[in-house]
Design a protein around this motif. Sequence first.
Motif, PDB file in Angstrom:
ATOM      1  N   PHE A  96      37.382  -7.353 -24.585  1.00  0.00           N
ATOM      2  CA  PHE A  96      37.687  -9.125 -25.001  1.00  0.00           C
ATOM      3  C   PHE A  96      38.890  -9.250 -25.279  1.00  0.00           C
ATOM      4  O   PHE A  96      39.335  -8.712 -26.358  1.00  0.00           O
ATOM      5  CB  PHE A  96      36.430  -9.364 -25.995  1.00  0.00           C
ATOM      6  CG  PHE A  96      34.921  -9.182 -25.104  1.00  0.00           C
ATOM      7  CD1 PHE A  96      34.408 -10.146 -24.741  1.00  0.00           C
ATOM      8  CD2 PHE A  96      34.419  -8.274 -25.445  1.00  0.00           C
ATOM      9  CE1 PHE A  96      33.096 -10.094 -24.086  1.00  0.00           C
ATOM     10  CE2 PHE A  96      33.421  -7.902 -24.820  1.00  0.00           C
ATOM     11  CZ  PHE A  96      32.559  -9.018 -24.400  1.00  0.00           C
TER      12      PHE A  96
ATOM     13  N   HIS B  60      29.037 -12.322 -24.567  1.00  0.00           N
ATOM     14  CA  HIS B  60      29.678 -13.168 -23.928  1.00  0.00           C
ATOM     15  C   HIS B  60      29.848 -14.569 -25.071  1.00  0.00           C
ATOM     16  O   HIS B  60      30.772 -14.935 -24.982  1.00  0.00           O
ATOM     17  CB  HIS B  60      29.045 -13.888 -22.550  1.00  0.00           C
ATOM     18  CG  HIS B  60      29.602 -12.529 -21.612  1.00  0.00           C
ATOM     19  ND1 HIS B  60      29.698 -12.871 -20.321  1.00  0.00           N
ATOM     20  CD2 HIS B  60      29.936 -11.302 -21.644  1.00  0.00           C
ATOM     21  CE1 HIS B  60      30.136 -11.755 -19.654  1.00  0.00           C
ATOM     22  NE2 HIS B  60      30.304 -10.679 -20.546  1.00  0.00           N
TER      23      HIS B  60
ATOM     24  N   ASP C 260      37.950  -9.491 -20.173  1.00  0.00           N
ATOM     25  CA  ASP C 260      38.983  -9.439 -19.155  1.00  0.00           C
ATOM     26  C   ASP C 260      39.277  -7.871 -18.445  1.00  0.00           C
ATOM     27  O   ASP C 260      39.835  -7.891 -17.593  1.00  0.00           O
ATOM     28  CB  ASP C 260      40.394  -9.827 -19.553  1.00  0.00           C
ATOM     29  CG  ASP C 260      40.874  -8.808 -21.024  1.00  0.00           C
ATOM     30  OD1 ASP C 260      39.990  -7.781 -21.048  1.00  0.00           O
ATOM     31  OD2 ASP C 260      41.983  -8.998 -21.222  1.00  0.00           O
TER      32      ASP C 260
ATOM     33  N   GLU D  50      24.606  -8.369 -22.857  1.00  0.00           N
ATOM     34  CA  GLU D  50      25.912  -8.887 -22.215  1.00  0.00           C
ATOM     35  C   GLU D  50      26.139 -10.462 -22.476  1.00  0.00           C
ATOM     36  O   GLU D  50      26.930 -10.873 -23.048  1.00  0.00           O
ATOM     37  CB  GLU D  50      26.029  -8.480 -20.912  1.00  0.00           C
ATOM     38  CG  GLU D  50      27.260  -8.963 -20.309  1.00  0.00           C
ATOM     39  CD  GLU D  50      27.655  -8.442 -18.940  1.00  0.00           C
ATOM     40  OE1 GLU D  50      28.808  -8.651 -18.413  1.00  0.00           O
ATOM     41  OE2 GLU D  50      26.763  -7.652 -18.407  1.00  0.00           O
TER      42      GLU D  50
ATOM     43  N   GLY E 221      33.386 -14.444 -25.969  1.00  0.00           N
ATOM     44  CA  GLY E 221      33.899 -14.777 -24.890  1.00  0.00           C
ATOM     45  C   GLY E 221      33.708 -14.317 -23.448  1.00  0.00           C
ATOM     46  O   GLY E 221      32.876 -13.041 -23.532  1.00  0.00           O
ATOM     47  N   GLU E 222      34.676 -14.149 -22.631  1.00  0.00           N
ATOM     48  CA  GLU E 222      34.472 -13.614 -21.346  1.00  0.00           C
ATOM     49  C   GLU E 222      35.376 -12.351 -21.512  1.00  0.00           C
ATOM     50  O   GLU E 222      36.688 -12.443 -21.749  1.00  0.00           O
ATOM     51  CB  GLU E 222      35.079 -14.246 -20.106  1.00  0.00           C
ATOM     52  CG  GLU E 222      34.022 -15.553 -19.793  1.00  0.00           C
ATOM     53  CD  GLU E 222      32.861 -15.138 -19.183  1.00  0.00           C
ATOM     54  OE1 GLU E 222      32.961 -14.152 -18.633  1.00  0.00           O
ATOM     55  OE2 GLU E 222      31.835 -15.724 -19.952  1.00  0.00           O
TER      56      GLU E 222
END
Length: 198
Positions: free
Chosen positions: A38, A13, A20, A9, A17-18
């Motif tokens: 993402f 990331h 949603d 994970e 990125g993060e």
Amino acid sequence: MADVLPLVEARLHSALGEPDARAAVTFLGTDRIEVLRFPASGQEGDVVRYATLGMSAQPMADPTAALADPVKGPRAELLLSVRAGAADTDKVLRPLAVLAASPQVEGVIVAPGASLDVGEPLWPGAPFTSVLVAEPGGLVEDLELDAPLDPVRFLPLLPMTPNEAAWKRVHGAPALQERWLSHGTDLRDPSRRSVPLD
């Protein structure tokens, strides 16, 4: 061995990125599979990415082996990139989880060049029921694990129409990818037509 998943994970990331959104699916007799969404960002502003998390918790076992090795063997997660807004692609979460569970459920090894079929549209109205597994290393780099564990590979999935899947069975994955390339096919278009195959 579940310690692998936090590392996976973290790699997702750092590359994408993060997320949603995330959804978890559990199939009878299998570990839980999550699918992370993402959002579109950066240079490719309209591309949304979906990544599985959980497939790599165990190595994939050779279906012909008498006993599955709990440590050694290939590990992978699946990635799908599509253009946002043109279709209800968020419904792909369950089909992706089904594909990620296939090594545990069916005893298959998912590797580049393989076809995976979910037997129904990948999302409502999708012209695709199957995907071609592409080569890893482009979007998310392999995650090296401590020996003797194999690295986790992040395998991109390329949606195929039924005609493309049938053509690929006869001519092979490299020939289909060459055809896509020569016709400038946008493989991220969620409603694209089949590439000309004659």
